[in-house]
Enzyme design. Structure first.
Site, mmCIF file in Angstrom:
data_model
loop_
_atom_site.group_PDB
_atom_site.id
_atom_site.type_symbol
_atom_site.label_atom_id
_atom_site.label_comp_id
_atom_site.label_asym_id
_atom_site.label_seq_id
_atom_site.Cartn_x
_atom_site.Cartn_y
_atom_site.Cartn_z
ATOM 1 N N ILE A 13 -15.593 -63.501 77.590
ATOM 2 C CA ILE A 13 -16.714 -63.704 76.659
ATOM 3 C C ILE A 13 -16.866 -65.186 76.301
ATOM 4 O O ILE A 13 -17.973 -65.703 76.187
ATOM 5 C CB ILE A 13 -16.494 -62.851 75.381
ATOM 6 N N ASP A 53 -4.019 -74.803 73.030
ATOM 7 C CA ASP A 53 -3.282 -73.544 72.882
ATOM 8 C C ASP A 53 -3.277 -73.240 71.392
ATOM 9 O O ASP A 53 -2.680 -73.994 70.606
ATOM 10 C CB ASP A 53 -1.859 -73.717 73.420
ATOM 11 N N ASN A 80 -12.557 -67.817 69.771
ATOM 12 C CA ASN A 80 -12.688 -66.729 70.745
ATOM 13 C C ASN A 80 -11.344 -66.314 71.341
ATOM 14 O O ASN A 80 -11.168 -65.159 71.711
ATOM 15 C CB ASN A 80 -13.643 -67.183 71.861
ATOM 16 N N SER A 128 -13.056 -58.066 65.722
ATOM 17 C CA SER A 128 -13.223 -56.786 66.422
ATOM 18 C C SER A 128 -13.439 -55.679 65.401
ATOM 19 O O SER A 128 -12.843 -55.708 64.316
ATOM 20 C CB SER A 128 -11.979 -56.478 67.249
ATOM 21 N N LYS A 155 -6.793 -58.358 63.932
ATOM 22 C CA LYS A 155 -8.238 -58.594 63.824
ATOM 23 C C LYS A 155 -8.722 -58.370 62.387
ATOM 24 O O LYS A 155 -9.669 -59.020 61.951
ATOM 25 C CB LYS A 155 -8.997 -57.711 64.823
ATOM 26 N N THR A 184 -13.731 -57.291 80.552
ATOM 27 C CA THR A 184 -13.058 -58.578 80.790
ATOM 28 C C THR A 184 -11.624 -58.258 81.220
ATOM 29 O O THR A 184 -11.235 -57.093 81.273
ATOM 30 C CB THR A 184 -13.017 -59.414 79.491
HETATM 31 N N1 NAP Z 1 -13.542 -57.391 75.620
HETATM 32 C C1 NAP Z 1 -13.853 -56.663 74.541
HETATM 33 O O1 NAP Z 1 -14.312 -55.495 74.645
HETATM 34 C C2 NAP Z 1 -13.689 -57.237 73.152
HETATM 35 C C3 NAP Z 1 -14.097 -56.464 72.051
HETATM 36 C C4 NAP Z 1 -13.936 -56.979 70.775
HETATM 37 C C5 NAP Z 1 -13.411 -58.244 70.601
HETATM 38 N N2 NAP Z 1 -13.013 -58.976 71.682
HETATM 39 C C6 NAP Z 1 -12.460 -60.315 71.455
HETATM 40 O O2 NAP Z 1 -13.190 -61.261 72.206
HETATM 41 C C7 NAP Z 1 -12.366 -62.418 72.478
HETATM 42 C C8 NAP Z 1 -12.440 -62.758 73.964
HETATM 43 O O3 NAP Z 1 -11.832 -61.695 74.682
HETATM 44 P P1 NAP Z 1 -12.208 -61.315 76.186
HETATM 45 O O4 NAP Z 1 -12.530 -59.869 76.196
HETATM 46 O O5 NAP Z 1 -13.167 -62.307 76.756
HETATM 47 O O6 NAP Z 1 -10.753 -61.438 76.852
HETATM 48 P P2 NAP Z 1 -10.153 -62.330 78.030
HETATM 49 O O7 NAP Z 1 -11.072 -62.354 79.197
HETATM 50 O O8 NAP Z 1 -8.764 -61.850 78.176
HETATM 51 O O9 NAP Z 1 -10.168 -63.801 77.404
HETATM 52 C C9 NAP Z 1 -9.278 -64.186 76.403
HETATM 53 C C10 NAP Z 1 -9.241 -65.698 76.388
HETATM 54 O O10 NAP Z 1 -8.347 -66.105 75.330
HETATM 55 C C11 NAP Z 1 -7.471 -67.064 75.891
HETATM 56 N N3 NAP Z 1 -6.217 -67.172 75.143
HETATM 57 C C12 NAP Z 1 -5.262 -66.235 74.940
HETATM 58 N N4 NAP Z 1 -4.251 -66.762 74.248
HETATM 59 C C13 NAP Z 1 -4.564 -68.061 74.006
HETATM 60 C C14 NAP Z 1 -3.930 -69.144 73.345
HETATM 61 N N5 NAP Z 1 -2.719 -69.007 72.800
HETATM 62 N N6 NAP Z 1 -4.569 -70.328 73.271
HETATM 63 C C15 NAP Z 1 -5.782 -70.496 73.832
HETATM 64 N N7 NAP Z 1 -6.431 -69.530 74.504
HETATM 65 C C16 NAP Z 1 -5.819 -68.327 74.585
HETATM 66 C C17 NAP Z 1 -7.253 -66.623 77.321
HETATM 67 O O11 NAP Z 1 -6.693 -67.678 78.098
HETATM 68 P P3 NAP Z 1 -5.772 -67.412 79.415
HETATM 69 O O12 NAP Z 1 -6.735 -67.262 80.567
HETATM 70 O O13 NAP Z 1 -4.949 -68.648 79.485
HETATM 71 O O14 NAP Z 1 -4.988 -66.157 79.166
HETATM 72 C C18 NAP Z 1 -8.691 -66.300 77.689
HETATM 73 O O15 NAP Z 1 -9.398 -67.475 77.999
HETATM 74 C C19 NAP Z 1 -10.975 -62.042 72.000
HETATM 75 O O16 NAP Z 1 -10.742 -62.588 70.715
HETATM 76 C C20 NAP Z 1 -11.027 -60.513 71.918
HETATM 77 O O17 NAP Z 1 -10.094 -59.979 71.015
HETATM 78 C C21 NAP Z 1 -13.133 -58.494 72.956
#
Ligand code: NAP
Length: 227
Positions: A13, A53, A80, A128, A155, A184
């Protein structure tokens, strides 16, 4: 030009949000913990890159110092970066809260001096509905059956931090968003979700609020969500 920092923007995202904000003319900094993944994503989009980070104070200070030196301010911050732990023990709890909640404190505190220099400072937290007390107690909502205690609790903390920051900084907008279930890497084990481009549109809506926009809210695409 609007100066925007998105944490964890190398994929998912965050990456799609960066892409859409670049199309709207924002000067976007991709924050990523991994140098190679971050540089690769930034090059693919034509964005800037900062190593960031959210669990590492030195990395966060250095990322914000880089933006300060180059821009002298920050207009939009998108929290994010996030992780989803499925286990339930002390180390998993520390990891969950360190990234999903404490990370927001680290980055916000480092960004506040730069946000104060903006004419329309705006912080969006990707929280979330799994952290909504209303949703997890409502049998008609999918969150009711989610066995993700640490993700939900961290969250809830992210949403509460948004509310508390909004109250203590009335000149800066702070809003939390449930972006919608999205396909994702985070949700891949469950095989669910819509394309990240669609969810990113809702992040963009909050990231482009004008100065009269709301603050201290928790929203999804339909409007305000109960806490
Ligand atoms: N997907 C859904 O359905 C959904 C629903 C509700 C909320 N969300 C929220 O949306 C946000 C994005 O999630 P996503 O679904 O796009 O997941 P994703 O594709 O797994 O992306 C997560 C991102 O966070 C980064 N990250 C994790 N730990 C980190 C750290 N310590 N420092 C900096 N970056 C870090 C990851 O980097 P790396 O590549 O290095 O791991 C990745 O770029 C999250 O907060 C998630 O909880 C997602």
């Amino acid at each position: 030009m609007t100066v925007t920092l998105i944490t964890g923007a190398n994929k998912g995202i965050g990456f799609e949000t960066a892409k859409q904000l670049l199309e709207l003319g924002h000067d976007v900094y991709i924050g990523a913990r991994d140098l190679k993944r971050g540089e690769y994503a930034a090059a693919a989009l034509g964005a800037r890159f900062v190593q960031l980070d959210v669990t590492d104070d030195a990395s966060v200070s250095s990322a914000l110092a880089t933006i300060d030196a180059a821009e002298g301010r920050l207009d939009v911050l998108v929290h994010n970066a996030g992780i989803l732990e499925t286990g339930l023990d002390g180390p998993a709890a520390l990891r969950s809260f360190d990234t999903n909640a404490v990370g927001i404190v680290r980055v916000t505190e480092a960004a506040l001096p730069l946000l104060r220099k903006s004419s329309n400072p705006n912080v969006v937290t990707i929280s979330s509905s799994a952290g909504s007390f209303w949703a997890v107690n409502n049998p008609e909502r999918p969150e009711f059956g989610l066995p993700l205690a640490l993700y939900s609790a961290s969250k809830s903390a992210a949403t509460m931090l948004t509310v508390q920051y909004a109250k203590s900084h009335p000149g800066i907008k702070f809003n939390a968003l449930e972006p919608g279930t999205t396909a994702t890497d985070m949700t891949a084990p469950f095989g669910i979700g819509r394309p990240a481009e669609e969810s990113a549109r809702h992040v963009v809506r909050l990231a482009t609020l004008d100065p009269t926009g709301p603050t201290g809210t928790f929203q999804d695409e339909a409007g305000e969500l109960p806490w």
